[in-house]
Design a protein around this motif. Structure first.
Motif, PDB file in Angstrom:
ATOM      1  N   PRO A 233      -9.591 -72.259  17.533  1.00  9.96           N
ATOM      2  CA  PRO A 233      -8.628 -71.784  16.244  1.00  9.96           C
ATOM      3  C   PRO A 233      -8.364 -72.993  15.128  1.00  9.96           C
ATOM      4  O   PRO A 233      -7.791 -72.796  14.165  1.00  9.96           O
TER       5      PRO A 233
ATOM      6  N   VAL B 108     -13.019 -74.364  12.305  1.00  8.45           N
ATOM      7  CA  VAL B 108     -12.575 -72.959  12.873  1.00  8.45           C
ATOM      8  C   VAL B 108     -13.715 -72.161  13.340  1.00  8.45           C
ATOM      9  O   VAL B 108     -14.423 -71.655  12.485  1.00  8.45           O
TER      10      VAL B 108
ATOM     11  N   ASN C 143     -10.467 -70.593   3.563  1.00  8.26           N
ATOM     12  CA  ASN C 143      -9.071 -70.754   2.708  1.00  8.26           C
ATOM     13  C   ASN C 143      -8.372 -71.955   2.975  1.00  8.26           C
ATOM     14  O   ASN C 143      -8.781 -72.691   3.679  1.00  8.26           O
ATOM     15  N   ARG C 144      -7.208 -72.073   2.468  1.00  6.33           N
ATOM     16  CA  ARG C 144      -6.275 -73.156   2.784  1.00  6.33           C
ATOM     17  C   ARG C 144      -6.082 -73.763   3.947  1.00  6.33           C
ATOM     18  O   ARG C 144      -5.573 -74.789   4.253  1.00  6.33           O
ATOM     19  N   PHE C 145      -6.029 -72.807   5.074  1.00  4.54           N
ATOM     20  CA  PHE C 145      -5.919 -73.097   6.318  1.00  4.54           C
ATOM     21  C   PHE C 145      -7.273 -73.522   7.076  1.00  4.54           C
ATOM     22  O   PHE C 145      -7.237 -73.906   8.220  1.00  4.54           O
TER      23      PHE C 145
ATOM     24  N   LEU D 146      -9.552 -71.553   7.386  1.00  5.11           N
ATOM     25  CA  LEU D 146     -10.335 -70.387   8.355  1.00  5.11           C
ATOM     26  C   LEU D 146     -11.276 -69.647   7.234  1.00  5.11           C
ATOM     27  O   LEU D 146     -11.046 -69.857   5.844  1.00  5.11           O
ATOM     28  N   HIS D 147     -12.196 -69.364   7.635  1.00  3.88           N
ATOM     29  CA  HIS D 147     -13.232 -68.665   6.774  1.00  3.88           C
ATOM     30  C   HIS D 147     -12.739 -67.562   6.099  1.00  3.88           C
ATOM     31  O   HIS D 147     -11.584 -66.686   6.450  1.00  3.88           O
ATOM     32  N   ALA D 148     -13.116 -67.477   4.729  1.00  9.05           N
ATOM     33  CA  ALA D 148     -12.246 -66.600   3.857  1.00  9.05           C
ATOM     34  C   ALA D 148     -12.280 -65.273   4.071  1.00  9.05           C
ATOM     35  O   ALA D 148     -11.628 -64.216   3.560  1.00  9.05           O
ATOM     36  N   GLY D 149     -13.242 -64.737   4.686  1.00 10.65           N
ATOM     37  CA  GLY D 149     -13.574 -63.421   5.133  1.00 10.65           C
ATOM     38  C   GLY D 149     -14.947 -63.107   5.788  1.00 10.65           C
ATOM     39  O   GLY D 149     -16.078 -62.721   5.098  1.00 10.65           O
TER      40      GLY D 149
ATOM     41  N   GLN E 286      -5.784 -59.426   3.143  1.00  9.60           N
ATOM     42  CA  GLN E 286      -6.747 -60.389   3.477  1.00  9.60           C
ATOM     43  C   GLN E 286      -6.457 -61.201   4.564  1.00  9.60           C
ATOM     44  O   GLN E 286      -7.188 -61.583   5.217  1.00  9.60           O
ATOM     45  N   TRP E 287      -4.761 -61.316   4.918  1.00 17.71           N
ATOM     46  CA  TRP E 287      -4.507 -61.921   5.907  1.00 17.71           C
ATOM     47  C   TRP E 287      -4.120 -61.216   7.285  1.00 17.71           C
ATOM     48  O   TRP E 287      -3.815 -61.441   8.365  1.00 17.71           O
TER      49      TRP E 287
ATOM     50  N   GLN F  85      -8.452 -58.538   9.413  1.00 18.95           N
ATOM     51  CA  GLN F  85      -9.418 -59.698  10.184  1.00 18.95           C
ATOM     52  C   GLN F  85      -9.250 -59.358  11.661  1.00 18.95           C
ATOM     53  O   GLN F  85      -8.490 -58.512  12.145  1.00 18.95           O
TER      54      GLN F  85
ATOM     55  N   PHE G 184      -9.272 -62.917  16.764  1.00 17.76           N
ATOM     56  CA  PHE G 184      -9.401 -64.269  16.754  1.00 17.76           C
ATOM     57  C   PHE G 184      -9.150 -64.832  15.524  1.00 17.76           C
ATOM     58  O   PHE G 184      -8.289 -65.862  15.461  1.00 17.76           O
ATOM     59  N   TRP G 185      -9.411 -64.393  14.269  1.00 14.98           N
ATOM     60  CA  TRP G 185      -8.884 -64.956  13.182  1.00 14.98           C
ATOM     61  C   TRP G 185      -7.396 -64.985  12.990  1.00 14.98           C
ATOM     62  O   TRP G 185      -7.000 -65.860  12.385  1.00 14.98           O
TER      63      TRP G 185
ATOM     64  N   GLU H   5      -5.290 -64.846  15.079  1.00 16.14           N
ATOM     65  CA  GLU H   5      -4.617 -65.710  16.198  1.00 16.14           C
ATOM     66  C   GLU H   5      -4.732 -66.968  15.451  1.00 16.14           C
ATOM     67  O   GLU H   5      -3.739 -67.780  15.476  1.00 16.14           O
ATOM     68  N   ALA H   6      -5.912 -67.493  15.231  1.00  8.78           N
ATOM     69  CA  ALA H   6      -6.128 -68.823  14.461  1.00  8.78           C
ATOM     70  C   ALA H   6      -5.092 -69.153  13.217  1.00  8.78           C
ATOM     71  O   ALA H   6      -4.648 -70.286  13.090  1.00  8.78           O
ATOM     72  N   LEU H   7      -4.747 -68.083  12.642  1.00 10.42           N
ATOM     73  CA  LEU H   7      -3.955 -68.280  11.523  1.00 10.42           C
ATOM     74  C   LEU H   7      -2.419 -68.374  12.012  1.00 10.42           C
ATOM     75  O   LEU H   7      -1.504 -68.851  11.231  1.00 10.42           O
TER      76      LEU H   7
END
Ligand SMILES: Cc1cc2nc3c(=O)[nH]c(=O)nc-3n(C[C@H](O)[C@H](O)[C@H](O)COP(=O)(O)OP(=O)(O)OC[C@H]3O[C@@H](n4cnc5c(N)ncnc54)[C@H](O)[C@@H]3O)c2cc1C
Ligand code: SF4
Lengths: 792, 340
Positions: free
Chosen positions: A66, A119, A696-698, A700-703, B125-126, B129, B132-133, B135-137
């Motif tokens: 993550p 990530v 994205n800014r974190f 993370l893949h944007a989509g 968009q947040w 998802q 996994f995604w 949770e990573a966020l």
């Protein structure tokens, strides 16, 4: 040495110069035959890796990071291991040996050891009775991370070497730097009449093949490992498995089942192949892993984002004097093919135009993002975009028609590029003529009214290279033929058919050479236990190299059959011909037997019938370090004209049509060539307008889904007109060159150039989003006095 | 492929049975219609119901027909494809037919229902998802987390209402018929919404949407839908604009309504649309000027946020363009407004 024989461009039995009436016409080659696997795919019967089910098979899943950049402090898998239904859990400790497709830059682990670098980086894998149990087990694995600074901006990676993304790197966060100078760029620029200078940006895209990566492994009681994988490089996967698992290579069998698209996205060894192998070895049961769509986005290996700076000097009549390029390449977390990418970014620009002086300086850096790699048009699509837009700017500056400018700089055929590459046949001028004619260029360019326009661009691409990824002197492609008394021929090929039709091509070649029906030729492909080595489906090498090897093998087989029949009939071998499923005497028409009968006679005379064939490239390339990277036995050439319009209120671009003229040497099957041309242009326009692969800014893949990663649907696809140009190359099989990657390149710059024709703004930064178009229009309005124009 | 969490499916054959089942099962149950929103959301572990109550076998929820004098009823389980193709819908609510015809792509319109579209979850968009995604966020306020990422450090969910049919239904003053433990209730669709991205609808978990009712329209009715999206198919709206014009016998506007969606948690009605357009004859310069006035008003009112993908500034810049174009399209019966 058979491998280096040139087979000529003509049909078998008549190798006269083209057009000579003595030449027998081709019977199979050049005709729109169905693909050998066409029906199976169209009817849903083709078996992809995920269709395979073995008794007792377990399902595996991967735990992913993550964090964009972190040290792994501890991993606790005990709870996962204890979950009923779980058979094995592995981590980086179980697979500590590094691999990577390029032997000099092996920096990948199947599962992260000590560190995660983006990530989605793989950390642990679980094999369980079913996918749900494996997923449940993943949630029970505890990983303690110590987050590190994440590099998301390539400029920062260039400027800062700490923390290091790869601890043992001697070049900080730089993955590769190449600078090559040919001629005297500075002097030429100083004395040029016109110098253009500009910055261009390629944003990063991925392949989005419809089939996600999948692998299945079986470990036999005898210690033989079989891995079925959705790969385009069976041979390299076999080598990588041997290295990482420390098994003798001959104990490993890699098989590529039917493949649902690759585009370069399956040309690295991937984590899942090692994981299923290791898990199968540990559990003694077959293990399968199928990636989710999201995981495919993390595997990535897509087209590198690049920041490109170009300077082009020219005379006032448009002759290029010098080109100077500086390129920053965002490589993502691992090397992959990055060494080659860094070279290709410069090495492949030196045609179809003559560059008297050329320099490039390209640097690939690591960032904490999904790793980039080869995507259709590897390394050369981004520089081609920049340069062809700059050429259009040059045409504008000196008020010359952009097609005419390109004609004036044509390098010619049978020549050498400034960086020492050998050019053989070159049909670029014919390509320009074709798109000029088909698009109605002369009557229409600049005359479609404000908002609609035409743009042109050209390009050059490789038909394989003589750089074999790992140095060796053996052939790049091998073929084996077995002719059986039923009249059937089986071809054993290491070539990876990834949908491009390479299995069909070998069948066509054998049918052509032996005068048989294509349906009587069977193809066994990409199974390392059964077939001779081929290096894999990348760099557009398969049709060219495997095709040549097949001609080689087929001619040997033909010679032994002909000799046997001549003996049987007691005639001169020159009188024996094979055509239309029969073998006959050219001087006595009543003497004619079926292919099967001929095989039986030949088998009686010579023993079991078969032959081998191979192809290796000639010695090519410039005499300098890296001079062989990008050195191809034959180059293809392409020109596109794009027609597009702009809605000046919304900024939205509509691409109406792409005329694609491509010099493929000879179209072995024009239907497949046209399909490749259309598919390439589709993909190029998609990258220019819609697709964007980023974080994205974190970090993370944007989509990571096919909803957010916008590949065009059928209604978003322009009219695509494939105009095949055949220059009949002396080195290619029957004169063929590549057709699968070259026709992508000009799409992006030709679209930008069409927008300039339409509304007078230069789009130098991809993708051309409506917001960027509106900004460019506003800047243009601010620069010039407001022009009267009919707002929609 | 992403796996679905485990669940059980119940398929009641009578509406009262379905209502009773929902009441009995409580929190762990959820209604499923076409499943085109719910199933992906379940794969993303946004919802993990133990039981899905399918509406597939309830005859009361099917079909398009009369609902007493002056009213058209559309059963909640009517597919979007059927709504888009129906001549009565086209006659009485052209904006709705157009909006339904632009939802997602053809396969999804065959499975997706009108009821499911009205009750679509908000999007972000947040949020839309994988587990996994998210949770990573570190998750977000709407589900499993405490922060909103649209506005850094934000404390209110502004996930976007993204259902194309909602604004169209609002312009024609549709009513919704719900069945619940306390019987039936009829509510104007305008009253359904709450400006909260976490749950933007006043609708109980144990309520079933039975049908949507539309008042018949007269010959002066004009409607159109404008949809902004990246591709010509599949994508959710980046902006949706529904327009209604009621013309008098002189082709002058007697009443007008403009409702926007995909901006914030609820659809937004543009103020003063009717006032600005009233009395103006279509096809005149005055109409174009009035349409521009409404477009300006919409621009003032609309503040798209970076909740759904795409450049929020550009989405805002598109508001007046799409409002104006959709008004013009309604006047000339040229809808929908849809690039590609
Ligand atoms: C790729 C993709 C693209 C899409 N694009 C769009 C788009 O462009 N525009 C758009 O508006 N939508 C879009 N959708 C969302 C969805 O397809 C539609 O909104 C569809 O109308 C949902 O209807 P459904 O019947 O499938 O709803 P379901 O998924 O079955 O249900 C949706 C929600 O409503 C509830 N529900 C459904 N019916 C009832 C009822 N009668 N009573 C009470 N509760 C009910 C469910 O419990 C659930 O919470 C898209 C979906 C996908 C997967
Ligand atoms: S707006 Fe988006 S990020 Fe913010 S809380 Fe709602 S869903 Fe989460």
């Amino acid at each position: 040495m058979a491998a280096r024989d040139l087979h000529g461009i003509g049909a078998p039995w008549g190798d006269r110069s083209p057009g000579d009436p003595e030449n027998r016409a081709f019977e199979v080659i050049g005709k729109p035959h169905r693909k050998v696997d066409g029906l199976a795919k169209a009817t849903g019967r083709a078996q992809y890796t995920d269709d395979l089910v073995l008794p007792g098979m377990l399902h595996a899943k991967t735990l992913r990071s993550p964090h964009a950049h972190a040290r792994i402090v501890a991993i606790d898998t005990t709870r996962a291991q204890a979950l009923p239904g779980v058979h094995a859990v592995i981590t980086g400790r179980d697979l500590p040996i590094q691999y990577g497709v390029i032997p000099w830059t092996q920096d990948e682990n199947a599962l992260a050891v000590d560190k995660v670098r983006f990530v989605g980086d793989a950390v642990a894998a679980v094999a369980a009775v079913d996918e749900d149990t494996a997923n449940a087990a993943l949630k029970l694995i505890r990983v303690e991370y110590e987050p590190l600074h994440a590099f998301l901006d390539p400029e920062e990676s260039l400027a800062r070497s700490e923390p290091r993304i790869h601890d043992d790197s001697k070049t900080g966060n730089v993955s590769k730097h190449v600078r090559l100078d040919f001629g005297d760029v500075e002097t030429a620029l100083a004395s040029a009449d016109v110098v253009l200078e500009g910055d261009y940006v390629f944003h990063g895209t991925t392949h989005a093949a419809i089939e996600p990566h999948c692998a299945l492994a079986q470990w036999s009681a005898e210690g033989l490992l079989t891995v079925w994988s959705s790969t385009q490089i069976t041979h390299y996967v076999q080598r990588a498995l041997a290295k990482v698992l420390e098994l003798p290579i001959h104990k490993i069998r890699v098989i590529q089942p039917a493949l649902g698209g690759a585009f370069g996205g399956k040309s690295d060894p991937f984590s899942l192949e090692f994981c299923v192998a290791k898990l199968a070895m540990l559990t003694g049961r077959p293990v399968k892993m199928l990636y989710t769509r999201e995981e495919v986005f993390y595997c990535h290996r897509g087209r590198h984002p690049m920041q490109l700076h170009y300077r082009t000097g020219a005379s006032k009549d448009g002759k290029i004097a010098a080109v100077d390029a500086k390129i920053l390449i965002d490589g993502g977390a691992y090397s992959s093919f990055g060494l080659v990418t860094t070279y290709y970014a410069g090495q492949l620009l030196t045609g179809p135009y003559h560059f008297p002086n050329y320099r490039f300086d390209s640097t690939r850096v690591f960032t904490n993002k999904p790793p980039c790699g080869p995507k259709r048009g590897h390394g050369s699509v981004q520089p081609r975009f920049a340069f062809e837009v700059q050429l259009d700017e040059l045409a504008e500056r000196i008020a010359l028609d952009p097609i005419e400018l390109r004609r004036r700089n044509f390098q010619g055929d049978f020549t050498r590029t400034v960086n020492g590459q050998r050019i053989t046949s070159n049909g670029f001028l014919a390509c320009l003529d074709e798109v000029e004619r088909a698009s109605g260029w002369r009557a229409r360019r600049g005359k479609l009214g404000f908002g609609r326009g035409l743009g042109v661009a050209g390009s050059m691409s490789i038909s394989g290279t003589n750089y074999p990824v790992y140095p060796n002197k053996m052939p790049q492609a091998g073929i084996q033929l077995a002719a059986e008394r039923s009249g059937r021929v089986t071809v054993f090929t290491g070539g990876n058919d990834i949908g491009q039709g390479s299995n069909s091509v070998v069948a066509y070649v054998v049918a052509e050479e032996l005068g048989m029906d294509v349906a009587d030729v069977r193809v066994v492909a990409a199974d390392t236990d059964l077939v001779p080595v081929d290096l894999g489906a990348y760099s557009s090498r398969v049709t060219f190299m495997v095709g040549n090897a097949t001609i080689d093998a087929a001619r040997k087989l033909r010679a032994s059959i002909v000799l046997a029949i001549a003996k049987e009939w007691q005639v001169d071998a020159a009188r024996v011909r094979m055509a239309n499923g029969r073998v006959f005497d050219t001087e006595s028409t009543e003497r004619s037997i079926t292919t099967a009968e001929a095989f039986q006679i030949a088998e009686a005379h010579c023993d079991t019938l078969g032959s081998t064939g191979s192809y290796n490239t000639p010695t090519l390339g410039g005499d300098y370090r890296g001079g062989t990277i990008g050195a191809s036995p034959a180059y293809s050439f392409t020109a596109h004209v794009v027609e597009a319009s702009v809605d000046v209120e919304t900024g939205r671009i509509t691409c109406h049509a792409v005329w694609i003229a491509h010099d493929c040497g000879r179209a072995l099957n024009p239907m497949l060539v046209a399909g490749q041309m259309e598919g390439s242009a589709y993909m190029g326009i998609a990258e220019a307008l819609l697709e964007e692969h980023g974080v994205n800014r974190f970090g993370l893949h944007a989509g990571p889904s096919l909803l957010d990663y916008r590949i065009p649907t059928s209604v978003d696809t322009p009219e695509l007109a494939a105009l095949i140009v055949e220059s009949l190359d002396p080195e290619g099989p029957y004169g063929a060159k590549e057709a699968g990657e070259g026709p992508l390149h000009p799409s992006l710059p030709a679209l930008s150039n069409a927008i300039f024709d339409a509304v007078g703004v230069r789009l130098r930064e991809l993708p051309f989003t409506p917001a960027k178009v509106l900004r460019a229009l506003a800047e243009k309005d601010a620069r010039s006095a407001p022009v009267a124009r009919g707002r929609a | 492929m992403l796996r679905l969490p485990n669940f059980e499916v119940r398929t009641p054959e009578r509406l009262d049975e379905a209502v009773a089942l929902l009441a009995e099962l409580g929190e762990g149950a959820r209604v499923i219609a076409g499943g085109t929103d719910l199933v992906p959301n379940m794969k993303h572990e946004l919802f993990t119901p133990r039981v899905l109550v399918s509406l597939a076998r309830l005859p009361e929820l099917r079909g398009i027909g009369d609902a007493g004098p002056g009213w058209l009823r559309i059963g909640a389980m009517t597919s979007l494809a059927d709504v888009a193709a129906d001549a009565r819908v086209e006659q009485h609510a052209p904006a709705l037919a157009q909006a339904a015809g632009l939802v997602a792509g053809p396969q999804l319109r065959t499975m997706g229902t009108l009821g499911g579209n009205v009750l679509l979850d908000t999007r972000c968009q947040w949020y839309n998802q994988t587990y996994f995604w998210r949770e990573a966020l570190g998750f977000c306020l709407k589900k499993d987390g405490t922060l909103c990422h649209v506005v850094e450090g934000g404390s209110k969910c502004v996930a976007a209402a993204s259902n194309d049919t909602a604004p169209a239904l609002m312009t024609v003053r549709a009513e919704l018929v719900f069945a619940g433990p306390d019987g039936r209730r009829v509510t104007p669709i305008d009253d359904l919404w709450i400006a909260d991205g976490i749950a933007n609808k006043k609708c109980g978990r144990d309520e079933i949407l039975v049908e949507v009712r539309l008042p018949h329209s007269g010959s002066g009715h004009r409607g159109a839908y404008g949809k902004l999206r990246d591709r010509g198919s599949i994508d959710f709206p980046l902006l949706g604009v529904a327009v209604k014009l009621e013309l008098n016998t002189e082709d002058a506007v007697a009443d007008a309504d403009v409702v926007l969606t995909a901006l914030q948690a609820r659809p937004v009605r543009i103020k003063r649309a009717s006032e600005l357009l009233r009395g103006v004859r279509i096809g005149t310069e005055a109409f174009l000027a009035a349409a521009r006035g409404v477009a300006e008003q919409a621009h003032k009112q609309a503040h798209p946020m970076p909740n759904i993908p795409g450049d929020a500034d550009w989405r805002r810049a598109m508001v007046p363009v799409y409002v104006r174009r959709t008004l013009e399209a309604a006047a000339t019966r040229a809808g929908p407004v849809h690039a590609v």
